[in-house]
Design an enzyme around this catalytic site. Sequence first.
Site, PDB file in Angstrom:
ATOM      1  N   ASN A   9       0.865  -1.187   0.000  1.00 54.93           N
ATOM      2  CA  ASN A   9       0.000   0.000   0.000  1.00 54.93           C
ATOM      3  C   ASN A   9       0.897   1.232   0.000  1.00 54.93           C
ATOM      4  O   ASN A   9       1.459   1.589   1.024  1.00 54.93           O
ATOM      5  CB  ASN A   9      -0.897  -0.018   1.247  1.00 54.93           C
ATOM      6  CG  ASN A   9      -1.735   1.238   1.378  1.00 54.93           C
ATOM      7  OD1 ASN A   9      -1.896   1.998   0.415  1.00 54.93           O
ATOM      8  ND2 ASN A   9      -2.269   1.464   2.570  1.00 54.93           N
ATOM      9  N   LYS A  11       0.121   4.304  -0.397  1.00 58.12           N
ATOM     10  CA  LYS A  11      -0.533   5.519   0.119  1.00 58.12           C
ATOM     11  C   LYS A  11      -0.255   6.693  -0.836  1.00 58.12           C
ATOM     12  O   LYS A  11      -0.166   6.475  -2.040  1.00 58.12           O
ATOM     13  CB  LYS A  11      -0.063   5.810   1.548  1.00 58.12           C
ATOM     14  CG  LYS A  11      -0.149   4.564   2.436  1.00 58.12           C
ATOM     15  CD  LYS A  11       0.073   4.845   3.878  1.00 58.12           C
ATOM     16  CE  LYS A  11       0.065   3.551   4.654  1.00 58.12           C
ATOM     17  NZ  LYS A  11       0.125   3.734   6.083  1.00 58.12           N
ATOM     18  N   HIS A  95      -9.339   1.148   5.350  1.00 58.42           N
ATOM     19  CA  HIS A  95      -8.043   1.438   5.983  1.00 58.42           C
ATOM     20  C   HIS A  95      -8.267   2.462   7.097  1.00 58.42           C
ATOM     21  O   HIS A  95      -9.079   3.371   6.961  1.00 58.42           O
ATOM     22  CB  HIS A  95      -7.060   1.972   4.931  1.00 58.42           C
ATOM     23  CG  HIS A  95      -5.654   2.007   5.430  1.00 58.42           C
ATOM     24  ND1 HIS A  95      -5.212   2.979   6.298  1.00 58.42           N
ATOM     25  CD2 HIS A  95      -4.615   1.172   5.228  1.00 58.42           C
ATOM     26  CE1 HIS A  95      -3.938   2.728   6.595  1.00 58.42           C
ATOM     27  NE2 HIS A  95      -3.552   1.638   5.953  1.00 58.42           N
ATOM     28  N   GLU A  97      -6.679   4.942   7.998  1.00 57.23           N
ATOM     29  CA  GLU A  97      -6.487   6.354   7.605  1.00 57.23           C
ATOM     30  C   GLU A  97      -7.742   6.889   6.927  1.00 57.23           C
ATOM     31  O   GLU A  97      -8.100   8.054   7.108  1.00 57.23           O
ATOM     32  CB  GLU A  97      -5.258   6.477   6.688  1.00 57.23           C
ATOM     33  CG  GLU A  97      -3.972   6.267   7.478  1.00 57.23           C
ATOM     34  CD  GLU A  97      -2.806   5.745   6.657  1.00 57.23           C
ATOM     35  OE1 GLU A  97      -2.855   5.768   5.423  1.00 57.23           O
ATOM     36  OE2 GLU A  97      -1.820   5.294   7.290  1.00 57.23           O
ATOM     37  N   GLU A 167      -5.293  -4.767  10.959  1.00 61.95           N
ATOM     38  CA  GLU A 167      -4.270  -3.738  11.113  1.00 61.95           C
ATOM     39  C   GLU A 167      -4.486  -2.980  12.416  1.00 61.95           C
ATOM     40  O   GLU A 167      -5.305  -2.044  12.470  1.00 61.95           O
ATOM     41  CB  GLU A 167      -4.348  -2.747   9.946  1.00 61.95           C
ATOM     42  CG  GLU A 167      -4.105  -3.354   8.598  1.00 61.95           C
ATOM     43  CD  GLU A 167      -3.511  -2.330   7.637  1.00 61.95           C
ATOM     44  OE1 GLU A 167      -2.416  -2.567   7.138  1.00 61.95           O
ATOM     45  OE2 GLU A 167      -4.140  -1.282   7.432  1.00 61.95           O
ATOM     46  N   GLY A 173       2.603   2.401  10.724  1.00 64.88           N
ATOM     47  CA  GLY A 173       3.541   3.505  10.505  1.00 64.88           C
ATOM     48  C   GLY A 173       4.273   3.939  11.756  1.00 64.88           C
ATOM     49  O   GLY A 173       4.917   4.995  11.775  1.00 64.88           O
ATOM     50  N   SER A 213       3.550  -2.061  10.521  1.00 63.04           N
ATOM     51  CA  SER A 213       5.010  -2.128  10.664  1.00 63.04           C
ATOM     52  C   SER A 213       5.553  -3.536  10.401  1.00 63.04           C
ATOM     53  O   SER A 213       6.469  -3.991  11.091  1.00 63.04           O
ATOM     54  CB  SER A 213       5.440  -1.614  12.039  1.00 63.04           C
ATOM     55  OG  SER A 213       5.058  -0.257  12.179  1.00 63.04           O
TER      56      SER A 213
HETATM   57  C1  PEP Z   1      -0.647   0.284   6.322  1.00 60.46           C
HETATM   58  O1  PEP Z   1      -0.846   1.477   6.332  1.00 60.46           O
HETATM   59  O2  PEP Z   1      -1.452  -0.472   5.758  1.00 60.46           O
HETATM   60  C2  PEP Z   1       0.553  -0.224   6.984  1.00 60.46           C
HETATM   61  C3  PEP Z   1       0.530  -1.449   7.421  1.00 60.46           C
HETATM   62  O3  PEP Z   1       1.606   0.652   7.127  1.00 60.46           O
HETATM   63  P1  PEP Z   1       3.054   0.315   7.744  1.00 60.46           P
HETATM   64  O4  PEP Z   1       3.497  -0.994   7.153  1.00 60.46           O
HETATM   65  O5  PEP Z   1       3.913   1.452   7.299  1.00 60.46           O
HETATM   66  O6  PEP Z   1       2.876   0.250   9.218  1.00 60.46           O
END
Ligand code: PEP
Length: 251
Positions: A9, A11, A95, A97, A167, A173, A213
């Site tokens: 992803n 973003k 998601h 966000e 998630e 992040g 992460s």
């Molecule tokens: C995400 O936003 O879907 C995500 C998992 O980000 P990150 O791997 O950077 O934590």
Amino acid sequence: MRKNIVVGNWKMNLKRKESLELVEEVISMLKNNNVEVVFAPSYTYLYKVNKMCTDLSYVHTASQNISKNKNGAFTGEVSAEMIHSLGVKYIILGHSERREYFNETNTDLRTKVDLSLSNNLDVIFCCGESLKQRESGVHFDWIKSQIVESLFHLTEEEFSKIVIAYEPIWAIGTGVTASSSQAEEIHAYIRSVISDKYGENVSANCSILYGGSCKPNNARELFSKENIDGGLIGGASLDANSFVEIIKSFQ
Ligand code: PEP
């Protein structure tokens, strides 16, 4: 059908040249791959990135979002049927966000899920709790309500087009990852919620990905768990070497 999937992803990152180079590099490093790989670039490069992937049966693309409206006077929006017309396979929905910054509710997501499926797009449906919810012990109920309210109106056949991505918001992040046992606990729970509604068979066939992460140094441990079928990767998917290392964690 349940399979191992790793989704990048991106973003709102990467310009055109960087995006295309990243795809080229990743593809050149993937030989005889047994994991489905999905790129989720910006809308602006989705057509081109998808074209670059069409010769490889195990590489696909995803849109990071769609409009909750079918079509019409919605300036700046992109519809499910537009995404389908590009040959894209997946839509990422829910998601954190999008939920947090764009106020997407479970009801909005239910509408988007329906629009996606009616346009032959498979859905990668994200769910997950905040740190506060985990600390107060409501995380199981929270995740269940996200799934029930946006997905459980689907028929069994429709539900087979859904991939779930767990998630935990506190891990996205932040560099903090859920431990493999924390992730496995929730994945097993999600599978049991699906089983209660649709039965063992549907539940056993659902791919459930972990996101938050996930990096080359923890992917192998996470993916070794029985109920973790892959990852939704943010930051580490922007670098070809780390993304490919994560994909290869299955081998
Ligand atoms: C995400 O936003 O879907 C995500 C998992 O980000 P990150 O791997 O950077 O934590």
